[in-house]
Write an enzyme that holds these catalytic residues in place. Sequence first.
Site, short mmCIF file in Angstrom:
data_model
loop_
_atom_site.label_atom_id
_atom_site.label_comp_id
_atom_site.label_asym_id
_atom_site.label_seq_id
_atom_site.Cartn_x
_atom_site.Cartn_y
_atom_site.Cartn_z
N ASP A 1 44.94 112.63 97.13
CA ASP A 1 43.93 112.52 96.48
C ASP A 1 42.99 111.24 96.98
OD1 ASP A 1 40.83 112.76 95.46
OD2 ASP A 1 41.61 113.47 93.90
N HIS B 1 59.22 107.29 113.49
CA HIS B 1 60.59 108.10 112.60
C HIS B 1 61.63 106.68 112.57
CE1 HIS B 1 62.09 110.95 110.54
NE2 HIS B 1 61.78 111.61 111.06
#
Length: 464
Positions: free
Chosen positions: A392, A153
């Site tokens: 996708d 992070h």
Amino acid sequence: MVTRTSFHMVVPRYPTPMGYISLSELDQIQPHRHSGVLVYLYKPTQKNTNFTEIIKNSLSLILVHYYPLAGRLRRIKGGRFQVECNAKGVQLWEAKSELKMADYGDFAPTEAVMRDFYPNIDYDSPIETWPLLIVQVTRFSCGGLCLVVKTSHVVLDGWALCKLICSWAKMAQGECLGEVQIPLHDRTCLLSCREPKGLKFRASSFDHRPFKTPPFLLGCSDNQAAEINKETSLAILKFTKEQVQQLKNSNGDQKLAEGHPCTTYEAVAAHIWRCACMARQNDSHQPTAMRFIANIRSRLNPKLSSNYAGNGIFPMWTEVCLYEDIIRNPLSFATNKIREALEKLTDEYVRSAMDFMANLENVDRLRRDGLSYGNPNVDVVGLLNMPFYDADFGWGRPIYVFPGYLRDDGKAFVIPNASDDGSATVILRLQTKYIEAFRKLCYEGTTLLPKDPVDQSCKAQARL
């Protein structure tokens, strides 16, 4: 159930810049372990037969643009870090499961699921050896796929991680990145905002609540010894767009701060906070607060670029309230407390906070504060505007996307559904003794929600 079959250290396909990248104060206060986790599920299709090569090749290409992720963290003075860009690469694991995707139900991040699908590293090893990005692709016996992406992070936030994955998916289909998709790694705009020569700080003009200790249980001097080791469980609750609208409408009889309509996040987060207070049944004079993470990219002046690939988020606490205020007042009371905290996040406030952080001799204590957000408080992260379902890779849009790091009591995520119709899902971890009461209270007193809320919520999970 799951067997890891191969391992690859993937490096950028082409030469990338070398050297060091200075990190902003917003980067420095983030957990340095791999707490940025996203999980993508894809339905079975004939198109994903060569998924291994597609993932590996496109990962090497996207790393050309996201080259800091192929580097390593390096400790510097004051508990801080910088990124060494050295192209050492990222980890890619391949795995297979003997089970079908449906056998895993809701994929709740239990210890068993995390052990199988979330590759880990040895955190006892020197931090300079840790990869900043770790990926695992698991194929189920039915042909479905699970893609888990874990990042440090310190290097980038959830918004930047989501954009990385969407750009990676475009490259997997042979597309080139447009100008707005090329990541910006320069943190100069967020480095210490002190006046010339670093002599004056603006922090004194604000009460920086995010860096103060959260409320404790009455009679306790901290939350660690009393609460941190208690058993916790997960609740996954689905809200239709009608149910979300009903929560938003329940704020309609009260004017919110700034007079703007109630947002989905504000309504749902306030509802979670209120139900958690009711389920825990603490003393009516028990202090409580809600923590959240705000995307401040559009709140700065000038605004952060939309392709900024660092941490453009800021932790914030609401004003401390009493249980009786949260429970006995209309939902709009809690919603207003969230709105008021959000409205404080101006450019001047955030830059003042960064000056405050820059003036600390050691920032480690700001990272450790994350251990005490539970009872009597909640920590509700809103991810509703994330473009999760654009990822996708060539075998269709994901059928379910969710954050995979949810270990702490009182922690919740509010995430969008694949339908993109205004509905939402809440994933929350709470002490086990309160979880069923919380489920019931979430649905109680509304005709739009199931008559048997506990039973229906479980069924909803099973259908995910």
